[in-house]
Design an enzyme around this catalytic site. Structure first.
Site, PDB file in Angstrom:
ATOM      1  N   TYR A 154      -1.812  -0.244  10.594  1.00 22.82           N
ATOM      2  CA  TYR A 154      -1.905  -0.704   9.199  1.00 22.82           C
ATOM      3  C   TYR A 154      -0.614  -0.389   8.454  1.00 22.82           C
ATOM      4  O   TYR A 154      -0.051  -1.247   7.760  1.00 22.82           O
ATOM      5  CB  TYR A 154      -3.099  -0.030   8.519  1.00 22.82           C
ATOM      6  CG  TYR A 154      -3.269  -0.403   7.069  1.00 22.82           C
ATOM      7  CD1 TYR A 154      -3.690  -1.678   6.701  1.00 22.82           C
ATOM      8  CD2 TYR A 154      -3.011   0.519   6.055  1.00 22.82           C
ATOM      9  CE1 TYR A 154      -3.846  -2.023   5.364  1.00 22.82           C
ATOM     10  CE2 TYR A 154      -3.170   0.185   4.723  1.00 22.82           C
ATOM     11  CZ  TYR A 154      -3.582  -1.095   4.377  1.00 22.82           C
ATOM     12  OH  TYR A 154      -3.736  -1.442   3.061  1.00 22.82           O
TER      13      TYR A 154
ATOM     14  N   SER B 153       0.852  -1.179   0.000  1.00 19.64           N
ATOM     15  CA  SER B 153       0.000   0.000   0.000  1.00 19.64           C
ATOM     16  C   SER B 153       0.892   1.235   0.000  1.00 19.64           C
ATOM     17  O   SER B 153       2.065   1.167   0.408  1.00 19.64           O
ATOM     18  CB  SER B 153      -0.885   0.013   1.259  1.00 19.64           C
ATOM     19  OG  SER B 153      -1.542   1.256   1.414  1.00 19.64           O
TER      20      SER B 153
END
Length: 244
Positions: free
Chosen positions: A155, A142
């Site tokens: 995250y 990501s």
């Protein structure tokens, strides 16, 4: 059709989002694809749809947090195709929240799926790829593996870790290619599960305004795996033009 020979490709988290889009794209290109996820009804429907279009597609129940489940998935791919050319470690979760909320169970879930799941995938296919002296591991990370934003600290930590594992594996490998794909805002179900109500709503609103289709990430993955064996595309960052 793909410009290279059709490959045997295993995809985790293939029941929706980037995983589903990648399955569609690679099947369209003529690759043989094994789909893995927990939601087997979705997998079965997708596999049936793609087979009806002439693709070579199978599916297998998969929980990436279980090493046994991941090994069974890899064994199914080996049995179906005789070899494993590509593993796409795509399964992921993103329950966003401030650290002060102490949503510890969700922290552990992110570590289990986003990091341990990637390690399980590597462990399941690496011995076979070493025996073949060839293979390609694609880890979906990501942009949060490059920057940290409020509510995304844990995250981001898992995605930074995926980058570190990927780079270490790349440096240790001479026959096996390693690619990290880092999507920006992409249409998916990531913001629909868990996390704090406000943080997830903010992420959904940004995604609705900015998100690119999952097919854009699928195209990036297809590009990476379609390169000649001596060319290793190590990292691709793909995000909306308007994303800051």
């Amino acid at each position: 059709m793909t410009t290279s020979q059709p490959k045997a490709v295993l995809i985790t988290g293939a029941s929706s989002g980037i995983g589903e889009a990648t399955a569609r794209r690679l099947a369209e290109l003529g690759h043989r694809v094994l789909l893995g996820a927990r939601r087997t009804k979705r997998l079965a429907a997708l596999a049936e749809e793609l087979r009806a279009e002439g693709a070579s597609v199978s599916h297998h129940e998969l929980d990436v947090t279980s090493l046994d489940s991941m090994r069974a998935f890899a064994d199914a791919g080996l049995e179906a195709y005789g070899h494993i050319d590509v593993l796409i470690n795509n399964a992921g979760v993103m329950p966003l929240s401030p650290i002060a909320d102490l949503r510890i169970a969700e922290w552990e879930q992110m570590i289990d799926v986003n990091l341990r799941g990637v390690l399980h995938g590597i462990a399941a296919v690496l011995p076979q790829m070493q025996r073949q002296a060839a293979g390609h591991i694609v880890n979906v990370s990501s942009v949060s593996g490059h920057r940290v934003d409020p509510t995304a600290a844990v995250y981001s930590a898992t995605k930074f870790a995926v980058a570190a594992v990927s780079e270490g594996l790349r440096q240790e490998s001479r026959d096996i290619r390693v690619t990290v794909i880092s999507p920006g805002f992409t249409q998916s179900e990531l913001t629909h599960r868990g996390g704090s109500t406000q943080a997830q709503a903010t992420a959904r609103a940004a995604a609705e305004q900015l998100a690119i289709p999952a097919s854009a990430i699928a195209d990036a993955i297809a590009f990476a795996i379609d390169q000649p064996a001596h060319v290793d595309v190590n990292e691709l960052i793909v995000r909306p033009t308007a994303q800051g």
